[in-house]
Design a protein around this motif. Sequence first.
Motif, PDB file in Angstrom:
ATOM      1  N   LEU A 121       0.838  -1.202   0.000  1.00  0.00           N
ATOM      2  CA  LEU A 121       0.000   0.000   0.000  1.00  0.00           C
ATOM      3  C   LEU A 121       0.873   1.252   0.000  1.00  0.00           C
ATOM      4  N   ARG A 122       1.930   1.206   0.800  1.00  0.00           N
ATOM      5  CA  ARG A 122       2.853   2.344   0.866  1.00  0.00           C
ATOM      6  C   ARG A 122       3.503   2.603  -0.495  1.00  0.00           C
ATOM      7  N   GLU A 123       3.956   1.563  -1.168  1.00  0.00           N
ATOM      8  CA  GLU A 123       4.583   1.715  -2.479  1.00  0.00           C
ATOM      9  C   GLU A 123       3.609   2.335  -3.481  1.00  0.00           C
ATOM     10  N   ALA A 124       2.335   1.941  -3.394  1.00  0.00           N
ATOM     11  CA  ALA A 124       1.336   2.528  -4.284  1.00  0.00           C
ATOM     12  C   ALA A 124       1.169   4.013  -4.000  1.00  0.00           C
ATOM     13  N   HIS A 125       1.148   4.377  -2.705  1.00  0.00           N
ATOM     14  CA  HIS A 125       1.043   5.794  -2.347  1.00  0.00           C
ATOM     15  C   HIS A 125       2.244   6.582  -2.863  1.00  0.00           C
ATOM     16  N   LEU A 126       3.442   6.017  -2.676  1.00  0.00           N
ATOM     17  CA  LEU A 126       4.643   6.719  -3.136  1.00  0.00           C
ATOM     18  C   LEU A 126       4.651   6.872  -4.648  1.00  0.00           C
ATOM     19  N   ALA A 127       4.205   5.835  -5.349  1.00  0.00           N
ATOM     20  CA  ALA A 127       4.161   5.919  -6.815  1.00  0.00           C
ATOM     21  C   ALA A 127       3.198   7.014  -7.256  1.00  0.00           C
ATOM     22  N   THR A 128       2.048   7.100  -6.583  1.00  0.00           N
ATOM     23  CA  THR A 128       1.075   8.145  -6.916  1.00  0.00           C
ATOM     24  C   THR A 128       1.646   9.524  -6.629  1.00  0.00           C
ATOM     25  N   ARG A 129       2.320   9.655  -5.468  1.00  0.00           N
ATOM     26  CA  ARG A 129       2.918  10.936  -5.126  1.00  0.00           C
ATOM     27  C   ARG A 129       4.004  11.323  -6.131  1.00  0.00           C
ATOM     28  N   ASN A 130       4.828  10.348  -6.505  1.00  0.00           N
ATOM     29  CA  ASN A 130       5.893  10.643  -7.467  1.00  0.00           C
ATOM     30  C   ASN A 130       5.326  11.057  -8.821  1.00  0.00           C
ATOM     31  N   ARG A 131       4.243  10.401  -9.226  1.00  0.00           N
ATOM     32  CA  ARG A 131       3.606  10.788 -10.497  1.00  0.00           C
ATOM     33  C   ARG A 131       3.080  12.213 -10.411  1.00  0.00           C
ATOM     34  N   ALA A 132       2.458  12.534  -9.262  1.00  0.00           N
ATOM     35  CA  ALA A 132       1.928  13.891  -9.088  1.00  0.00           C
ATOM     36  C   ALA A 132       3.056  14.915  -9.107  1.00  0.00           C
ATOM     37  N   GLU A 133       4.177  14.591  -8.427  1.00  0.00           N
ATOM     38  CA  GLU A 133       5.306  15.518  -8.417  1.00  0.00           C
ATOM     39  C   GLU A 133       5.911  15.669  -9.800  1.00  0.00           C
ATOM     40  N   THR A 134       5.975  14.546 -10.547  1.00  0.00           N
ATOM     41  CA  THR A 134       6.510  14.605 -11.906  1.00  0.00           C
ATOM     42  C   THR A 134       5.622  15.473 -12.791  1.00  0.00           C
ATOM     43  N   LEU A 135       4.304  15.270 -12.669  1.00  0.00           N
ATOM     44  CA  LEU A 135       3.379  16.083 -13.462  1.00  0.00           C
ATOM     45  C   LEU A 135       3.483  17.557 -13.086  1.00  0.00           C
ATOM     46  N   ALA A 136       3.602  17.830 -11.782  1.00  0.00           N
ATOM     47  CA  ALA A 136       3.723  19.227 -11.335  1.00  0.00           C
ATOM     48  C   ALA A 136       4.993  19.852 -11.888  1.00  0.00           C
ATOM     49  N   GLU A 137       6.086  19.084 -11.892  1.00  0.00           N
ATOM     50  CA  GLU A 137       7.341  19.602 -12.433  1.00  0.00           C
ATOM     51  C   GLU A 137       7.220  19.856 -13.936  1.00  0.00           C
ATOM     52  N   GLU A 138       6.538  18.950 -14.644  1.00  0.00           N
ATOM     53  CA  GLU A 138       6.340  19.153 -16.085  1.00  0.00           C
ATOM     54  C   GLU A 138       5.505  20.399 -16.354  1.00  0.00           C
ATOM     55  N   VAL A 139       4.485  20.616 -15.504  1.00  0.00           N
ATOM     56  CA  VAL A 139       3.663  21.826 -15.651  1.00  0.00           C
ATOM     57  C   VAL A 139       4.505  23.071 -15.382  1.00  0.00           C
ATOM     58  N   ARG A 140       5.345  23.027 -14.324  1.00  0.00           N
ATOM     59  CA  ARG A 140       6.209  24.174 -14.025  1.00  0.00           C
ATOM     60  C   ARG A 140       7.165  24.452 -15.187  1.00  0.00           C
ATOM     61  N   ARG A 141       7.726  23.371 -15.743  1.00  0.00           N
ATOM     62  CA  ARG A 141       8.669  23.544 -16.843  1.00  0.00           C
ATOM     63  C   ARG A 141       7.969  24.118 -18.081  1.00  0.00           C
ATOM     64  N   ALA A 142       6.765  23.577 -18.382  1.00  0.00           N
ATOM     65  CA  ALA A 142       6.024  24.085 -19.543  1.00  0.00           C
ATOM     66  C   ALA A 142       5.618  25.539 -19.345  1.00  0.00           C
TER      67      ALA A 142
END
Length: 345
Positions: A121-142
């Motif tokens: 369950l923890r790994e799933a949460h971390l994966a979701t958080r990492n995806r959200a952070e990656t998307l946020a970084e892509e939005v910041r970069r764009a």
Amino acid sequence: MQIAIIDDTPLNLVLMEKLVGRHPGWLPRAFADPREGLAWCLGHEPDLIVVDYMMPELNGVELIRRVRAEHAHNDVPILMVTASDERKVRYQALEAGANDFLLKPIDAHEFEPRVRNMLALREAHLATRNRAETLAEEVRRATAEIHARERETVTRLARAAEFRDPETGAHIQRMAQYAALIGRQLGCDAAYVEALLLAAPMHDVGKLGIPDHILLKPGPLSSTEMALMRRHPEIGHDILKGSSSPIIQFGASIALSHHERFDGSGYPRRLAGDGIPLEGRIVAVADVFDALTSARPYKPAWALADAEALLRNGRGSHFDPQCVNALLGAWEEVLSIRQRYGDQA
């Protein structure tokens, strides 16, 4: 995966620590004192917390409540150890934020699968958080790329106007810096000041629409020629208006209003006082001050004292008094801008 184990019973603590430690990739952090365990959990980010209920000074339910209230991430799974008859305690633990339970006495065959499930369950949460952070970084970069392209567009528009005008590029830089300085002195927010810095260079983009024989004429303009020259604020506004870019929209406002006068005698709409957009009032002071103190093929530079006197005398008639006071009240910064953005450089 770091697993915090908090239990004041030595036998249980050693047993759970051994069960966790024999799995590669599972790192136990054992605490017999619940206060120490809580402090560690709040200062780190465990991947799982295993906590007993009945402990001195800080019971398991209260520890869970504190972790959920104070931890930066509330998705850390928590496994509570209780006796089989403590149904009310389990209800309280669920309300506090526990995810699952272990019954005493601890059974190794039950303990390990439950820990494994919680870590999945923890790994799933971390994966979701990492995806959200990656998307946020892509939005910041764009977003940064969009802003960079926007700044480039603004700069190129200002340079296009420079090529038609005998004024220098250094004038464009200086007057934009003066405008930003006035904005800061007036207490405008950082976003507004940044917009002034970016958009002020477009104030004369309407000169692109003025014929060369008028724009480049070395002598005084006739009344007919002056009437045509005075159309450049509206031409600039027409060039810039309707853009999807907030900065270019801001530039359109500056282009249209920077030749208005505080007493209503300016052009093109004869606005007065606060009826003139603030950015127009600011750029009017910045533009005139730099034009006066800069040498041109048709005139020498004015002395700073003479330009200062003209601004003071023009307060309330040509210029917004507050904008004049803002510029003159930061005289050391004015001199620094003049030195940094000199015509020769």
